[in-house]
Design an enzyme around this catalytic site. Structure first.
Site, PDB file in Angstrom:
ATOM      1  CE  LYS A  37      60.197  32.644 -34.967  1.00 29.64           C
ATOM      2  NZ  LYS A  37      59.113  33.160 -34.097  1.00 29.64           N
ATOM      3  CB  SER A  73      56.258  28.879 -30.207  1.00 29.78           C
ATOM      4  OG  SER A  73      55.260  29.838 -29.981  1.00 29.78           O
ATOM      5  NE  ARG A  87      60.107  36.236 -25.940  1.00 24.76           N
ATOM      6  CZ  ARG A  87      60.240  35.373 -26.921  1.00 24.76           C
ATOM      7  NH1 ARG A  87      59.833  34.144 -26.762  1.00 24.76           N
ATOM      8  NH2 ARG A  87      60.804  35.717 -28.063  1.00 24.76           N
ATOM      9  CG  HIS A 130      51.816  33.844 -28.211  1.00 22.61           C
ATOM     10  ND1 HIS A 130      52.165  32.562 -28.558  1.00 22.61           N
ATOM     11  CD2 HIS A 130      52.781  34.652 -28.736  1.00 22.61           C
ATOM     12  CE1 HIS A 130      53.281  32.579 -29.266  1.00 22.61           C
ATOM     13  NE2 HIS A 130      53.688  33.834 -29.376  1.00 22.61           N
TER      14      HIS A 130
END
Ligand code: PNS
Length: 175
Positions: free
Chosen positions: A41, A133, A95, A17
């Site tokens: 999430k 994360s 990514r 990040h």
């Protein structure tokens, strides 16, 4: 002045990040790192905690970038925050192709809700291709060192929150 938003869950912020935030600050006049709710999430840190961890992590940005970056949060829609704050661009790090479909859907929805809004995709630094994360938390939960993946300033906070020694770990520690 072009204001860009780097939106995300940041649960917690990773070096991946930080890399996207730094590169955004090199391009745009101002960057707002915005902690938002991702309903898909279950967070480990509260929104207020994530903001605090992010603010502390900004110390790791180069001096010339730091002055252009602000950290904020919202419990509403990204586009509503963007309108209120005069931002027309969101920067998202990609990514791999696996990120693409979800990010593309988000970008199209946001464009539908706010037609002047643009989403810019930035390829992530190859060093952080695999980083998320969620993975950091999984590794930290096992007591492994995650200093390579997250800002040093938040290392203790992450370990204190996610590391749960199992009985056999306690045995090994002689407890
Ligand atoms: O880091 P993440 O979890 O991939 O970030 C996703 C996030 C938080 C940016 C996204 O869920 C989001 O924008 N949430 C706020 C609500 C919103 O605006 N959703 C898009 C329209 S449904």
């Amino acid at each position: 002045m072009t204001i860009a938003i780097c939106p995300g869950s940041f649960d917690p912020v990773t070096k991946g990040h930080l890399d996207i935030i730094k590169r955004s600050a090199e391009i745009f006049d101002k960057v707002i790192v915005l902690v938002l709710i991702n309903p898909a999430k279950t967070p480990t840190f509260t929104v207020a905690e994530r903001v605090e961890l992010l603010r502390r992590s900004m110390a790791e940005l180069p001096e010339d970038c730091r002055g252009k970056v602000a950290v904020d949060s919202s419990t509403g829609l990204l586009v509503d925050y963007a309108k209120e704050h005069g931002a027309r661009v969101a920067v998202k790090g990609l990514r791999a192709v696996t990120d693409f479909e979800y990010e593309f859907q988000q970008a199209l929805i946001n464009k539908k809700l706010y037609p002047e809004f643009e989403t810019v995709f930035m390829t992530c630094n190859s060093h952080y291709m695999y980083l998320s994360s969620t993975m950091v938390k999984q590794i930290a939960a096992e007591g492994r060192d995650v200093r390579e993946f997250i800002p040093a300033a938040i290392y203790e906070d992450v370990m204190n929150r996610v590391y749960r020694p199992r009985p056999c770990d306690a045995d090994r520690a002689g407890v």
